[in-house]
Design a protein around this motif. Structure first.
Motif, PDB file in Angstrom:
ATOM      1  N   GLU A   1       0.217 -34.073 -19.812  1.00  0.00           N
ATOM      2  CA  GLU A   1      -0.121 -33.588 -18.478  1.00  0.00           C
ATOM      3  C   GLU A   1      -1.253 -32.562 -18.519  1.00  0.00           C
ATOM      4  OE1 GLU A   1       0.945 -34.485 -15.449  1.00  0.00           O
ATOM      5  OE2 GLU A   1       1.978 -36.145 -16.425  1.00  0.00           O
ATOM      6  N   ILE A   2      -1.196 -31.680 -19.528  1.00  0.00           N
ATOM      7  CA  ILE A   2      -2.236 -30.652 -19.638  1.00  0.00           C
ATOM      8  C   ILE A   2      -3.584 -31.272 -19.977  1.00  0.00           C
ATOM      9  CG2 ILE A   2      -2.990 -28.652 -20.979  1.00  0.00           C
ATOM     10  CD1 ILE A   2      -0.030 -27.932 -21.320  1.00  0.00           C
ATOM     11  N   LEU A   3      -3.605 -32.141 -20.997  1.00  0.00           N
ATOM     12  CA  LEU A   3      -4.876 -32.692 -21.471  1.00  0.00           C
ATOM     13  C   LEU A   3      -5.437 -33.760 -20.537  1.00  0.00           C
ATOM     14  CD1 LEU A   3      -4.113 -32.902 -25.300  1.00  0.00           C
ATOM     15  CD2 LEU A   3      -5.310 -31.112 -24.039  1.00  0.00           C
ATOM     16  N   ASN A   4      -4.593 -34.348 -19.680  1.00  0.00           N
ATOM     17  CA  ASN A   4      -5.100 -35.313 -18.703  1.00  0.00           C
ATOM     18  C   ASN A   4      -5.722 -34.633 -17.493  1.00  0.00           C
ATOM     19  OD1 ASN A   4      -4.445 -37.625 -20.124  1.00  0.00           O
ATOM     20  ND2 ASN A   4      -2.398 -37.801 -19.227  1.00  0.00           N
ATOM     21  N   ASP A   5      -5.561 -33.339 -17.397  1.00  0.00           N
ATOM     22  CA  ASP A   5      -6.157 -32.576 -16.295  1.00  0.00           C
ATOM     23  C   ASP A   5      -7.628 -32.343 -16.610  1.00  0.00           C
ATOM     24  OD1 ASP A   5      -6.884 -30.711 -14.334  1.00  0.00           O
ATOM     25  OD2 ASP A   5      -4.848 -29.899 -14.243  1.00  0.00           O
ATOM     26  N   SER A   6      -8.511 -32.894 -15.802  1.00  0.00           N
ATOM     27  CA  SER A   6      -9.948 -32.784 -16.065  1.00  0.00           C
ATOM     28  C   SER A   6     -10.433 -31.335 -16.056  1.00  0.00           C
ATOM     29  CB  SER A   6     -10.739 -33.596 -15.030  1.00  0.00           C
ATOM     30  OG  SER A   6     -10.489 -33.110 -13.721  1.00  0.00           O
TER      31      SER A   6
END
Length: 300
Positions: free
Chosen positions: A68-73
């Motif tokens: 979830e964190i790393l998929n946040d642009s």
């Protein structure tokens, strides 16, 4: 009697060494376990973490928080901004701090005591937040990347460490010998002082680098453009959003934000994402710390 004491002394030394090792091991565990717990909690089920069932090993293994964190642009934009601000800011910090420390360490510079006193005064007194904001706004630096670079480019504590290092560790005879060959202060500083000061440069540089990496207050006060926000502000926004859903507000799902049951994974994952780069860099310059700080300290 002397022979008996000579035989018993190695045993006492061995006992002393064992006690020291145990104390050091205990101190290491006190420091290392919280870091280790953050790592295992970031990949464990939040319910098990909250109920105290995660102690030594992860349980309910899941990488949902990191996904979830790393998929946040916004994370990648924040990373890019922070890396730019950190390295450019550290370069500017050293560009101002090192020459200033060298000039203040030269005994022939008559105004050095007064200027040093003026620097030290700023450690105890400042204009306050509102005058500082008005000044930076008047300089046109609000909502720009330059507010992270120039307004706070010299830390007086680091300046004192560097100046003391130059004063105590660079032999005065070196400049006397160099000046006889026609060497100027600029050439002496660049060709002699800097190569002999790798230890203190590494220490002060890391201090500046960590300060830039962790800086969020500057962005919080002076920057409104989301494209200029550093990583710390992005992670702060993620944590605030996550707290809303972890407390039961919101509906969750793709439209509602991060899932409530993974609240702790998000929280601990944010800690790892924000500190990992510094933890990777630190071991490579750790060897300079003791030498740089102790040589730059005041000697009794």
């Amino acid at each position: 009697m002397d022979a008996i004491r000579a035989k018993s002394r190695p045993a006492n030394d061995l006992l002393f060494d064992a006690v020291i090792v145990l104390l050091c091991l205990f101190a290491f565990l006190i420091v290392a376990y919280p870091l280790y717990f953050v790592v295992i909690a970031s990949v464990s089920d939040s319910t098990l973490v909250a109920t105290g069932k995660v102690t030594l090993f992860p349980r309910g293994f899941s990488l949902f928080g990191y996904k979830e964190i790393l998929n946040d642009s916004r994370i990648w934009t924040g990373y890019g901004n922070t890396i730019l601000y950190t390295f450019l800011g550290t370069f500017v910090n050293l560009l101002f701090t090192l020459p200033a420390a060298y000039a203040l360490s030269r005994p022939e510079f008559r105004a050095r005591k007064f200027i040093m006193f003026a620097f030290v005064i700023t450690m105890f007194f400042n204009g306050g937040l509102i005058p500082t904001y008005l000044l930076i706004k008047g300089l046109g630096m609000t909502n720009t990347m330059w507010v992270f670079i120039f307004p706070f480019c010299v830390n007086v504590f680091n300046l004192i460490i560097t100046r003391t290092f130059f004063d105590n560790s660079i032999p005065k005879e070196l400049y006397e010998a160099a000046s006889m060959d026609g060497c100027s202060h600029f050439r002496f500083f660049w060709s002699v002082v800097l190569p002999l000061s790798k230890a203190v440069i590494s220490v002060v540089g890391l201090y500046y680098l960590v300060a830039h990496w962790n800086d969020f207050f500057t962005a919080l006060v002076y920057v409104r453009d989301n494209h200029l926000q550093p990583l710390q502000i992005v992670l702060r926004d993620i944590l605030l959003s996550n707290q809303v859903f972890s407390s039961g507000a919101g509906t969750g799902g793709a439209s509602g934000g991060y899932a409530q049951r993974y609240a702790d994974q998000i929280k601990y994952g944010v800690i790892i994402v924000s500190t990992l780069p510094i933890l990777v860099v630190y071991p490579f310059i750790q060897k300079y710390f003791e030498k740089g700080v102790l040589i730059g300290s005041v000697k009794g």
